[in-house]
Write an enzyme that holds these catalytic residues in place. Sequence first.
Site, PDB file in Angstrom:
ATOM      1  N   SER A  58       0.802  -1.229   0.000  1.00 32.07           N
ATOM      2  CA  SER A  58       0.000   0.000   0.000  1.00 32.07           C
ATOM      3  C   SER A  58       0.830   1.272   0.000  1.00 32.07           C
ATOM      4  CB  SER A  58      -0.942   0.008   1.212  1.00 32.07           C
ATOM      5  OG  SER A  58      -0.217  -0.164   2.416  1.00 32.07           O
ATOM      6  N   ASP A  86      -3.507   7.828   7.879  1.00 33.06           N
ATOM      7  CA  ASP A  86      -4.417   6.975   8.648  1.00 33.06           C
ATOM      8  C   ASP A  86      -3.583   6.081   9.561  1.00 33.06           C
ATOM      9  OD1 ASP A  86      -3.507   4.786   7.149  1.00 33.06           O
ATOM     10  OD2 ASP A  86      -5.277   4.702   5.862  1.00 33.06           O
ATOM     11  N   HIS A 144      -0.709   4.404   7.257  1.00 30.29           N
ATOM     12  CA  HIS A 144      -0.133   5.034   6.068  1.00 30.29           C
ATOM     13  C   HIS A 144       0.222   6.497   6.338  1.00 30.29           C
ATOM     14  CE1 HIS A 144      -2.816   1.720   4.739  1.00 30.29           C
ATOM     15  NE2 HIS A 144      -1.732   1.398   4.053  1.00 30.29           N
TER      16      HIS A 144
END
Length: 386
Positions: A58, A349, A352
């Site tokens: 990610s 978040d 991340h």
Amino acid sequence: MMSKNGEQVSAMARLISSLFCILILTLLPFPISCLSETQNPKSRAAEVAAALFIFGDSFFDSGNNNYINTTTLDQANFWPYGETYFKFPTGRFSDGRLIPDFIAQYAKLPMIPPFLQPGVHQFYYGVNFASAGAGALVETFQGDVINLKTQLKYYNKVVIWLRHKLGNFEAKKRLSRAVYLLSIGSNDYISLFLTNSTILDSYSESDYVGKVISNLTIVIKKIYSRGGRKFGFLNLPPLGCFPGLRVLNTDKNSSCLEKASMLAELHNRALSKLLVKLENQLLGFKYSYYDINSNLKQRMNLPAKFGFKEGKTACCGTGRFRGVFSCGGRRIVKEFQLCENPSEYVFWDSLHLTEKLYKQLADEMWSGSPYSNVVRPHSLKNLFFP
């Protein structure tokens, strides 16, 4: 040998041809190019800036998971993801751009699209295979992500495409000039804590790290066998200090989840040794190793030094440190809070980073840092423009 008169006639013909082309260009309402008979669009495509091929998780996924059958735990195609730069969600796990977006810009490339995006049919500039949640191990979040082994299969399809379009010689040259950027491994360790895995009951910590590194080694060597020579690697960040893992620590002092960070440290030492070994084993193998671990720690502990106000609490989420992975309200927990200005935060978040932070890291990966020896033995700039 051409006579003097012949040379003059030939030069005059070229001049007339060029003037005619310029006249046509001024009259036509749409752009065309004036190619000589010897110019070939395929050869021109092969000589553009070095391509960028992206593998990973990610931190690098630009939207591949938008197009697979998975859950919202592994997707970011909803508000407020993408709110600052794109003004809409793209599938990137941030408020804006990621590291590969900046690297592509610095390398004079267009933004590199996700491999699975509909309409992506040419790969001269590279492509992004990364998938949020992916690990080096097939078992990591199996069935919900595109694991590294499958990312390699997609790359093999691109190699075949390039050979078909350019021919074997030009394709090999293009693949050897390309830079291969990898961010992988975090999920192999994070998953142990998020899923209450018992795998470490069967493996020692060093043996488990060895499994991850072994799978990564296989992929690197496969890319090398297809022509890849220049690689860029991120080591693993201090995983236990991410808001999403910090909240799992039941200690009252809310310290980092040390076991997760310790596994990342073991991985980083093994990765560093592996790259030195490969450099000695594989002819022409060159790499850039970026120490995201120490540089993220600096920003978490001294945010003001780097232009941030908050280094440990996320911009988007809920609970302590906003460590509950609820950003956007489309996951298991629906409640979330959103900060007013993501550029004041290190974390976007619970797992991340913000675009501002990613840009700082990309800048260091590209050309080094005045603060420390963060990238070695080559910067990405040196790999793209040797």
